[in-house]
Write an enzyme that holds these catalytic residues in place. Structure first.
Site, PDB file in Angstrom:
ATOM      1  N   GLY A 282      23.323  42.825  30.400  1.00 19.26           N
ATOM      2  CA  GLY A 282      24.240  42.246  29.431  1.00 19.26           C
ATOM      3  C   GLY A 282      24.443  43.083  28.188  1.00 19.26           C
ATOM      4  N   GLU A 324      18.756  45.392  34.058  1.00 22.44           N
ATOM      5  CA  GLU A 324      19.903  45.420  34.962  1.00 22.44           C
ATOM      6  C   GLU A 324      21.208  45.736  34.228  1.00 22.44           C
ATOM      7  OE1 GLU A 324      19.703  41.540  36.636  1.00 22.44           O
ATOM      8  OE2 GLU A 324      18.004  41.990  37.928  1.00 22.44           O
ATOM      9  N   GLY A 326      24.914  47.077  33.867  1.00 29.05           N
ATOM     10  CA  GLY A 326      26.058  47.375  34.718  1.00 29.05           C
ATOM     11  C   GLY A 326      27.203  47.848  33.856  1.00 29.05           C
ATOM     12  N   ARG A 368      40.257  39.994  32.349  1.00 26.87           N
ATOM     13  CA  ARG A 368      39.295  39.654  31.299  1.00 26.87           C
ATOM     14  C   ARG A 368      39.964  39.169  30.009  1.00 26.87           C
ATOM     15  NH1 ARG A 368      36.329  42.667  29.007  1.00 26.87           N
ATOM     16  NH2 ARG A 368      34.526  41.286  28.796  1.00 26.87           N
ATOM     17  N   TYR A 372      38.508  35.681  29.268  1.00 27.54           N
ATOM     18  CA  TYR A 372      37.454  35.664  28.249  1.00 27.54           C
ATOM     19  C   TYR A 372      37.957  35.915  26.833  1.00 27.54           C
ATOM     20  CZ  TYR A 372      34.472  36.458  32.365  1.00 27.54           C
ATOM     21  OH  TYR A 372      33.845  36.362  33.582  1.00 27.54           O
ATOM     22  N   CYS A 399      53.982  36.709  36.385  1.00 27.30           N
ATOM     23  CA  CYS A 399      54.709  35.525  35.924  1.00 27.30           C
ATOM     24  C   CYS A 399      53.763  34.537  35.259  1.00 27.30           C
ATOM     25  CB  CYS A 399      55.444  34.875  37.099  1.00 27.30           C
ATOM     26  SG  CYS A 399      56.833  35.861  37.673  1.00 27.30           S
ATOM     27  N   TYR A 429      34.170  44.958  35.661  1.00 25.70           N
ATOM     28  CA  TYR A 429      34.805  43.675  35.955  1.00 25.70           C
ATOM     29  C   TYR A 429      36.331  43.734  35.953  1.00 25.70           C
ATOM     30  CZ  TYR A 429      30.045  42.429  34.954  1.00 25.70           C
ATOM     31  OH  TYR A 429      28.684  42.396  34.961  1.00 25.70           O
TER      32      TYR A 429
END
Length: 475
Positions: A282, A324, A326, A368, A372, A399, A429
């Protein structure tokens, strides 16, 4: 969140001034270095190059939209995490972006890999990752998926529910430890009750969400007891992940304190000293000038200090740490290049005007912003402009009114159809969450390095689009 207004966002107070952190640039052609991969550069004509490849030349061969992945940058960020956290094990979070070429890079750079579906596991194995270096995540792993992971020799399965423990117990009876050489390695994902300072959809350690076993309710301790008491399962340790796009270690500190307290409780009450602790990932990246992420060395120093301090206070030996990352590896290593299709000025109440720059992609290749409220930056990528910068909104071709790529950015006032725009920080992502909305074909991923470009994920074709349409096969 966007300012609310009864007539809509376009009429909200301050909507045309942009966010407070966004300032008009002295030169709209200039790159902001920390938003881009390390090899990104503009020449005197305004052409953007990545990995020694001029994007106008690249586009002439592969068209737009296209994801451009800087191989040297990706590898350098992977090594930075590997070296900074050594001897901790670094699991690249495959959900950010995964393909067999990336897996091979990870193998060559000495990283492990985190997957969370049977499809990701397939790519990991096809790319040559040692299954013992794979961790398997997910809150709803099916019996067939778990069985395949076990038979493949996956090194750790991070359990997320009592049902998964029962499934693994059944599989363990099918695959005796003497056949596999060891029990099935299991970690327990716990929720530490930490509110990470991030969007609610990517905050994953507070109590009211789908992941993990609650520490406060006692479920986490019960899960540990069940695993420890189940023949064929090997209890490796606890796993905690507090969310995504996090810029400081304060949340990790609170989570580590609570997780290590449980670690000590397990040693005292269950009588087992678990050898590992995973604090997840994260780690944030810079999408815009408002973001100031820590580098891997700083993160490693602070997180190691936290674990050392808490273990000393609890009187327990330090477990082997794993993390972890990413987004922090692949996010800055990739940009997306688009072609401008239309430029439209819309007059609003009071005479204010907003410039809309429409490109040939959108929410099908970057969901995203819509999902988000994420912020991005962008730059003119195929020429230099002397026009004054204008606050613009880059939107997609779909659209949907919410099909926004870059909500606010200062672009040269003479942006026109046919121009190339490049958006940095799209490695995580974007391609992995891409869709065929409006039956749009998903873009390719082009790896660039030392002046060479090669397709590592090809552009979809109409044949791909129709391959699962049974009616089309009857034509």
């Amino acid at each position: 969140m966007p300012t609310s207004h009864p007539s809509g966002w376009a009429h909200a107070d301050g909507a045309l001034r942009g966010p407070s952190w966004l300032r008009p640039p002295d030169d709209a052609n200039r790159l902001v270095p920390h938003l881009w991969s390390t090899t990104a550069d503009k020449d005197g004509t305004g052409d953007l190059s990545v990995g020694g490849v001029r994007l106008p030349d690249l586009v002439a061969n592969v068209n737009t939209p296209a994801f451009v992945l800087d191989e040297a940058d990706f590898r350098a960020r992977a090594r930075a995490f590997r070296d900074a956290f050594a001897p901790a094990q670094v699991f690249y979070a495959g959900k950010a972006f995964l393909c067999t070429t990336v897996v091979r890079w990870l193998v060559e750079e000495g990283l492990s890999l985190d997957v969370c579906s049977d499809g990701e596991l397939t790519v990991a194995l096809r790319g040559g990752m040692d299954p013992a270096r794979i961790g398997y995540h997910g809150n709803n792993k099916s019996h067939p998926a778990l069985r395949r992971a076990v038979h493949a020799g996956v090194g750790r399965i991070i359990v997320d529910s009592f049902a998964e423990i029962d499934r693994l117990a059944e599989i363990a009876r099918e695959v005796p430890a003497e056949e596999s050489g060891r029990g099935i390695g299991v970690m327990v994902r716990v929720t530490a009750g930490v509110e990470a300072h991030t969007h609610e959809y990517i905050a994953t350690a507070h109590e009211d969400q789908k992941f993990g076993f609650s520490i406060s309710s006692g479920d986490a301790l019960e899960a540990v007891r069940r695993i420890h008491g189940t023949p064929g399962l090997e209890l490796l340790g606890l796993h905690s992940h507090i969310g995504s796009q996090i810029f400081d270690t304060s949340g990790f500190e609170v989570a580590a304190r609570r997780v290590l307290a449980l670690h000590a409780q397990v040693a005292d009450e269950v009588g087992v000293s678990m050898p590992e602790l995973d604090l997840g990932g994260g780690f944030g990246i810079a999408y815009t000038t408002q973001d100031d992420p820590a580098d891997p060395a700083q993160l490693a120093a602070e997180m190691s200090k936290i674990v050392e301090h808490e273990c000393r206070a609890l009187g327990v030996a330090e477990p082997a740490l794993s993390i972890e990352p990413g987004r922090a590896i692949v996010g800055p290593a990739m940009c997306t290049v688009y072609t401008v299709g239309t430029v439209k000025e819309v007059e609003l109440d009071g005479g204010a005007r907003r410039t809309y720059v429409s490109v040939d992609g959108g929410m099908s290749d970057n969901i995203r912003t819509a999902l988000y409220d994420s912020d991005y930056s962008c730059t003119l990528a195929g020429r230099r402009s002397e026009a004054a910068p204008v606050l613009s909104r880059v939107v997609g071709m779909h659209c949907e009114a919410g099909d926004v790529v870059v909500r606010d950015e200062f672009l040269p006032g003479d942006v026109r159809p046919g121009d190339l725009l490049a958006v940095p920080g799209t490695g995580a992502y974007c391609r992995s969450m891409a869709s065929n909305y409006n039956h749009v074909l998903r873009p390719p991923v082009i790896a660039v390095r030392d002046g060479d470009a090669r397709v590592i994920v090809r552009r979809e074709t109409v044949d791909d689009l129709l391959a699962t349409d049974v009616g089309a096969m009857d034509e």
